[in-house]
Enzyme design. Sequence first.
Site, PDB file in Angstrom:
ATOM      1  N   CYS A 100       0.845  -1.201   0.000  1.00 35.23           N
ATOM      2  CA  CYS A 100       0.000   0.000   0.000  1.00 35.23           C
ATOM      3  C   CYS A 100       0.880   1.252   0.000  1.00 35.23           C
ATOM      4  O   CYS A 100       1.457   1.584  -1.021  1.00 35.23           O
ATOM      5  CB  CYS A 100      -0.994  -0.056   1.148  1.00 35.23           C
ATOM      6  N   HIS A 113      -3.714  -4.910   0.605  1.00 37.58           N
ATOM      7  CA  HIS A 113      -3.088  -5.483   1.802  1.00 37.58           C
ATOM      8  C   HIS A 113      -3.185  -7.015   1.769  1.00 37.58           C
ATOM      9  O   HIS A 113      -4.160  -7.576   2.272  1.00 37.58           O
ATOM     10  CB  HIS A 113      -3.799  -4.959   3.063  1.00 37.58           C
ATOM     11  N   GLU A 139      -1.711  -9.122   3.493  1.00 33.69           N
ATOM     12  CA  GLU A 139      -1.599  -9.748   4.822  1.00 33.69           C
ATOM     13  C   GLU A 139      -2.947 -10.167   5.399  1.00 33.69           C
ATOM     14  O   GLU A 139      -3.022 -11.078   6.206  1.00 33.69           O
ATOM     15  CB  GLU A 139      -0.861  -8.827   5.801  1.00 33.69           C
TER      16      GLU A 139
HETATM   17  N1  GLN Z   1      -1.960   6.809   2.866  1.00 24.02           N
HETATM   18  C1  GLN Z   1      -2.052   6.038   1.669  1.00 24.02           C
HETATM   19  C2  GLN Z   1      -3.426   6.184   1.020  1.00 24.02           C
HETATM   20  O1  GLN Z   1      -4.368   6.573   1.666  1.00 24.02           O
HETATM   21  C3  GLN Z   1      -1.737   4.576   1.926  1.00 24.02           C
HETATM   22  C4  GLN Z   1      -2.732   3.891   2.799  1.00 24.02           C
HETATM   23  C5  GLN Z   1      -2.260   2.551   3.290  1.00 24.02           C
HETATM   24  O2  GLN Z   1      -1.067   2.256   3.247  1.00 24.02           O
HETATM   25  N2  GLN Z   1      -3.156   1.743   3.815  1.00 24.02           N
HETATM   26  O3  GLN Z   1      -3.587   5.888  -0.114  1.00 24.02           O
END
Ligand code: GLN
Length: 550
Positions: free
Chosen positions: A382, A508, A510
């Site tokens: 992410c 994600h 995970e």
């Molecule tokens: N801050 C970034 C976004 O909002 C990444 C978010 C995250 O890593 N979950 O896109």
Amino acid sequence: MYKSTKFIFITGGVLSSLGKGLSAASIGALMECRGLTVTLLKMDPYINVDPGTMNPFQHGEVFVTDDGAETDLDLGHYERFTHAVLRQKNNFTTGQIYDSVIQKERRGEYLGATVQVIPHVTDEIKDKIRSLGNGVDVAIVEVGGTVGDIESLPFLEAIRQLRADLGPQNVLYIHLTLLPFVKASGEVKTKPTQHSVKALREVGIQPDILICRTEKSISRDIKEKIALFCNVRPEEVIANEDVECIYEVPLKFHEEGLDQKIVELLNVWTRAPQLDEWRAFVESVHSLNQIVTIGIVGKYVNLHESYKSLNEALFAGGVANEAKVRLKFIDSERIENSGPGNEFDDVDGILVPGGFGSRGIEGKIRAVQYARENKIPYFGICLGMQMAVVEFARNVCNLARANSTEFDPNTPYPVIHLMQTQRSITDKGGTMRLGAYECVIPVDSLCHEIYGRTSISERHRHRYEFNNDFKQTLEDGGLVAGGVSPDGQLVELIEYKNHSWFVGCQFHPEFKSRPMDPHPLFSSFIRACLEYKKLRPGNEDGECTSKARH
Ligand code: GLN
């Protein structure tokens, strides 16, 4: 309609962090091993509508379900220990309950009645609990907080009423407590447990089974004493001794006779529990014979709870490669202020996990640069993918000051930006791309090699996206899309082939890793780290110092 579902309510006493979530998950696992279907629910007493906007320092990780619910991290345990598919309805808070009660009141649904905690709030809680049971054999419900807290009273009252509503044979109360060991006298103490059960009985709940956390094994005498004071039988006092690996808990519970007792008290006929898979897994955990060190560069490095699913996914990826994963948490602000120094000398792979806010951002970018330049396996999740894109744009494609508009709204090269639909939203809760999205993987990619398929579904939680205006430039530099949304508009995976292993994902992964079914990205990353380790200068196998309970 709900007759066939049995409900197990789990409360906790004495203090928090005793592992109620793990106990609930382990009971779920044991019920499944007996051939029963399960679902799980976490009721959180706080007033936030969901944990999405809560600081991970305070609350730990936000776990995301397929349907996009931002939930308590205990749901992560539930999904990792069982096959239950959890959704929004599997976690609710006091805030959500009051929200729906107040909406009903505004719509006039209470027909002029004075709206009160009992019965209106408790009815709302009971409805939500009951609707969960529909169709499954066992519903396991964890009451957040500790008995005696003011906030959890309506939940306790609701579960108290449910025994009368559903019949005593369909409802079981399990209470988790602590037996502290007092060094000076060399004794395990039962008084806090007695008091905690007393507090529970004061609100009308007599627990059927006590699970007692303890660092020392406890004798039959102690069980008898607890039984006498707490109004249960000695065999209903289950010792829950500290274990090295959390996945041993179901097996330990079984040895203590917990699952047998549960099915007896609930009067359910089941097959004998089939625990071979769990036993084999725990055995493989105990026989891991190599160590791989992963540097995790993040902001919440002081609190392992903030990266719960990530730690578990790395652990599972390690087990798949017969390796113990040592996690080295590296503070991105330190890297930002003093550079990488020798921080990465002893790591076999670098991972930048998800995150929000600008603190330590430049440190994360430097970590990516270090991984890229030194050909150390790199995994960006992410925010970690977004920072890899920024780093690549700046240092390989010569787009000086490239950035995500999250951190520099005036950057000349907004390689990560907000999609049009996100730009007008100001409300913080529920504005993100959340939950499962399909992603298409080109056949000639590294990601295809890793996943072995062309279509995947992964869970998201972010606002910002890869900016397609820069796709060609980045691809010309060597950073290519390893996966895109079915309409081709969203870049979900990036990869850099001219490297030992360099992958970033906008989702994600995970959240979908399971101990016995590790996520391909994590197994592949760990495999690459083990390969890299063989070549790493100054490689010495050291002691595993990971503090995670594995
Ligand atoms: N801050 C970034 C976004 O909002 C990444 C978010 C995250 O890593 N979950 O896109």
